[in-house]
Write a protein that holds these residues in place. Structure first.
Motif, PDB file in Angstrom:
ATOM      1  N   LEU A  99       0.908  -1.052   0.336  1.00  0.00           N
ATOM      2  CA  LEU A  99       0.106  -0.043  -0.113  1.00  0.00           C
ATOM      3  C   LEU A  99       0.713   1.328   0.046  1.00  0.00           C
ATOM      4  O   LEU A  99       0.545   2.206  -0.611  1.00  0.00           O
ATOM      5  CB  LEU A  99      -0.997   0.072   1.298  1.00  0.00           C
ATOM      6  CG  LEU A  99      -1.683   1.224   1.463  1.00  0.00           C
ATOM      7  CD1 LEU A  99      -2.473   1.668   0.230  1.00  0.00           C
ATOM      8  CD2 LEU A  99      -2.604   1.101   2.568  1.00  0.00           C
ATOM      9  N   PHE A 100       1.759   1.253   0.923  1.00  0.00           N
ATOM     10  CA  PHE A 100       2.536   2.611   1.101  1.00  0.00           C
ATOM     11  C   PHE A 100       3.673   2.629  -0.234  1.00  0.00           C
ATOM     12  O   PHE A 100       4.112   3.766  -0.497  1.00  0.00           O
ATOM     13  CB  PHE A 100       3.410   2.564   2.340  1.00  0.00           C
ATOM     14  CG  PHE A 100       2.552   2.954   3.263  1.00  0.00           C
ATOM     15  CD1 PHE A 100       2.465   4.431   3.746  1.00  0.00           C
ATOM     16  CD2 PHE A 100       1.857   1.998   4.232  1.00  0.00           C
ATOM     17  CE1 PHE A 100       1.559   4.786   4.531  1.00  0.00           C
ATOM     18  CE2 PHE A 100       1.014   2.459   5.221  1.00  0.00           C
ATOM     19  CZ  PHE A 100       0.795   4.058   5.410  1.00  0.00           C
ATOM     20  N   ILE A 101       4.099   1.640  -0.732  1.00  0.00           N
ATOM     21  CA  ILE A 101       4.747   1.351  -2.045  1.00  0.00           C
ATOM     22  C   ILE A 101       4.072   2.298  -3.155  1.00  0.00           C
ATOM     23  O   ILE A 101       4.322   3.179  -3.925  1.00  0.00           O
ATOM     24  CB  ILE A 101       5.289   0.036  -2.538  1.00  0.00           C
ATOM     25  CG1 ILE A 101       6.416  -0.250  -1.667  1.00  0.00           C
ATOM     26  CG2 ILE A 101       5.846   0.192  -4.060  1.00  0.00           C
ATOM     27  CD1 ILE A 101       7.041  -1.757  -2.093  1.00  0.00           C
ATOM     28  N   VAL A 102       2.676   1.876  -3.349  1.00  0.00           N
ATOM     29  CA  VAL A 102       1.853   2.302  -4.453  1.00  0.00           C
ATOM     30  C   VAL A 102       1.664   3.854  -4.206  1.00  0.00           C
ATOM     31  O   VAL A 102       1.463   4.491  -4.911  1.00  0.00           O
ATOM     32  CB  VAL A 102       0.591   1.525  -4.247  1.00  0.00           C
ATOM     33  CG1 VAL A 102      -0.350   2.327  -5.236  1.00  0.00           C
ATOM     34  CG2 VAL A 102       0.700   0.057  -4.882  1.00  0.00           C
ATOM     35  N   ALA A 103       1.306   4.262  -2.815  1.00  0.00           N
ATOM     36  CA  ALA A 103       0.761   5.349  -2.373  1.00  0.00           C
ATOM     37  C   ALA A 103       2.127   6.360  -1.674  1.00  0.00           C
ATOM     38  O   ALA A 103       1.902   7.197  -1.056  1.00  0.00           O
ATOM     39  CB  ALA A 103      -0.223   5.625  -1.424  1.00  0.00           C
TER      40      ALA A 103
END
Length: 310
Positions: free
Chosen positions: A131-135
């Protein structure tokens, strides 16, 4: 430091209030003290060396780059809050359970505790990582402003350390009094980290320093996992729940697809709006997939149902 001081003061107060302090002093046994010091000193020293290793890349960047560059690197090295608290909580429970089973030489139960802890932490760490890679760009912009967009690649590399935390290796090794092994591994990897960070910076700049830190972090977990494999006496495919990890990873990837679609369609939104929408959409899809995937036990499904009702 203040928290530690308060904790020590409260503990001392408890001992005095229960009249345990003076009684304990009279009952001290030298051999027990020596045994305890041998056990705790090796682990304490290992923690010191491990801490130096974890921040070694930042010392190199501080020395070799400007203050402005270090600010970018420090932001990229940001550790997500609360995740360490989850790890420590599970780790403490695992240490107690494994210590009990180790006395009974019940290695089958130890393996069950290990696999279950890997599953539970995987259900949290894998989706948080993706999630935090994408965002990542939206997150860095919201928390640190768009002045630090150059920190995004370093932040992504830092996030890749999280999946290694599904393996609670220290708890198992401490239960088997393998503190000297932990110390030796940390010393060896400290020296290796120095070399890797130096080479990484000279070859790839600050990104190389972060990648070198990630490599050393992963090697430590691998070395400790292989030691546990030898202690328990199981095959690697029994120790590492590949099917569970594959199922969780698949759920994470499917959850990321609508988020990537959202980013392509709604790129004109403010970063904070995008971050909220991405987090909500990813979490919703992930929970639905996980709930019907068979990766949760009955009690965990009950918790989700109670949460949804609230």
């Amino acid at each position: 430091l203040l928290f530690s001081a308060i904790r020590v003061a409260v503990f001392a107060g408890y001992l005095f209030s229960k009249r345990l302090f003076l009684f304990s002093i009279r009952k001290l046994e030298r051999e027990k003290i020596r045994e305890h010091v041998r056990y705790s000193f090796a682990f304490g020293l290992a923690v010191v060396i491990n801490t130096l290793s974890r921040f070694l890349d930042q010392y190199f960047v501080t020395y070799l780059f400007s203050a402005k560059d270090f600010a970018v690197y420090a932001v990229g090295s940001f550790q997500l809050p609360l995740l360490n608290l989850i790890y420590e909580t599970v780790s403490n429970v695992v240490l107690i359970r494994v210590s009990e089973y180790e006395k009974e030489k019940n290695y089958k139960k130890i393996l069950e505790v290990w696999v279950n802890s890997c599953r539970k932490l995987g259900l949290i760490y894998f989706p948080v990582t993706l999630l935090f890679i994408v965002a990542s760009r939206e997150f860095i912009t919201v928390i640190f402003t768009d002045s630090y967009t150059k920190s995004v690649p370093i932040f992504i590399i830092t996030l890749l350390q999280l999946p290694f935390n599904v393996f609670i290796t220290h708890s198992i090794l401490k239960a088997f009094a393998e503190n000297r092994f932990i110390l030796n591994v940390n010393i060896a990897l400290f020296l290796l980290t120095v070399l890797l960070v130096y080479l990484g910076i000279h070859l790839f700049g600050m990104i190389g320093a972060s990648a070198a830190n990630l490599a050393a972090y992963g090697l430590r977990r691998i070395a400790e996992t292989m030691r546990i494999k030898r202690i328990i006496g199981v095959r690697l495919r029994e120790l590492i729940p590949w099917r569970i990890f594959t199922g969780i990873a698949g759920a994470c990837i499917f959850s990321a697809l609508p988020v990537l679609l959202l980013k392509g369609v709604m790129h004109h939104y403010l970063p904070i709006q995008m971050l909220v929408l991405e987090t909500f959409l990813f979490s919703l899809v992930y929970i639905i997939i996980i709930y019907f995937s068979g990766l949760l036990n009955k009690g965990e499904k009950e918790e989700i149902r109670r949460f949804v009702k609230k």
